[in-house]
Scaffold this active site. Sequence first.
Site, PDB file in Angstrom:
ATOM      1  N   CYS A  76      93.731  22.196  26.452  1.00 44.90           N
ATOM      2  CA  CYS A  76      93.910  21.338  25.267  1.00 44.90           C
ATOM      3  C   CYS A  76      92.747  20.372  25.050  1.00 44.90           C
ATOM      4  O   CYS A  76      92.245  20.241  23.934  1.00 44.90           O
ATOM      5  CB  CYS A  76      95.247  20.621  25.301  1.00 44.90           C
ATOM      6  SG  CYS A  76      95.466  19.409  26.616  1.00 44.90           S
ATOM      7  N   HIS A 127      99.468  16.073  27.036  1.00 44.64           N
ATOM      8  CA  HIS A 127      98.995  17.152  26.172  1.00 44.64           C
ATOM      9  C   HIS A 127      98.431  16.546  24.894  1.00 44.64           C
ATOM     10  O   HIS A 127      98.804  15.438  24.502  1.00 44.64           O
ATOM     11  CB  HIS A 127     100.152  18.103  25.843  1.00 44.64           C
ATOM     12  CG  HIS A 127      99.725  19.356  25.158  1.00 44.64           C
ATOM     13  ND1 HIS A 127      98.832  20.237  25.711  1.00 44.64           N
ATOM     14  CD2 HIS A 127     100.052  19.866  23.941  1.00 44.64           C
ATOM     15  CE1 HIS A 127      98.643  21.252  24.874  1.00 44.64           C
ATOM     16  NE2 HIS A 127      99.367  21.043  23.791  1.00 44.64           N
ATOM     17  N   HIS A 139      96.647  23.437  18.931  1.00 45.25           N
ATOM     18  CA  HIS A 139      96.515  23.052  20.338  1.00 45.25           C
ATOM     19  C   HIS A 139      96.435  24.286  21.216  1.00 45.25           C
ATOM     20  O   HIS A 139      96.745  25.400  20.785  1.00 45.25           O
ATOM     21  CB  HIS A 139      97.690  22.158  20.762  1.00 45.25           C
ATOM     22  CG  HIS A 139      99.015  22.851  20.728  1.00 45.25           C
ATOM     23  ND1 HIS A 139      99.809  22.993  21.834  1.00 45.25           N
ATOM     24  CD2 HIS A 139      99.683  23.454  19.726  1.00 45.25           C
ATOM     25  CE1 HIS A 139     100.921  23.640  21.512  1.00 45.25           C
ATOM     26  NE2 HIS A 139     100.873  23.924  20.233  1.00 45.25           N
TER      27      HIS A 139
END
Length: 167
Positions: A76, A127, A139
């Site tokens: 990510c 995240h 993502h």
Amino acid sequence: MNIDIKHCLSVVSMALLLGGCSTAPPGPRGSAGFDSATLPSRLSQAQADDITIYALGLVGTPYRYGGNTPDAGFDCSGLIGHVYRSRAGVTPPRTVASLKSWGWQVRSDGIRSGDLVLFARNSVVSHAGIYVGAGRFVHAPSTGGVVRLDDLNSSYWATQQLAFRRP
């Protein structure tokens, strides 16, 4: 008569002082007193739009822990770093934890495409993705997956603590 004028002036002065003390300060507008629409940014609107389009074009790229190129795959923060460097010449921090303090915080009602979306559980950021508009973000989710487009209101992502940052 002089006493009455002095008395009136002191009552008026006291009322003005007390009125000033009881007045609440203006509330915050966006982050650090900025309106989210005019929040400072390293990015022009054209760069933010380019970031959005480029990030959408990377959907389907394989996930790879530590990856930061389309050929090698992305995690990510690697995806975010690659997109911002290649499209805006801006280098974000490499770790998700560091992204938490990068740029300016944006209220959810002021986000724009190109802003970062950070996800946390118990206030620990775990995240991140790139907001592309209409409640969606791009993502690199997990091992075995691919870069994808998801909805912030989906059953999984809606349970996460959200924060938005503008570089």
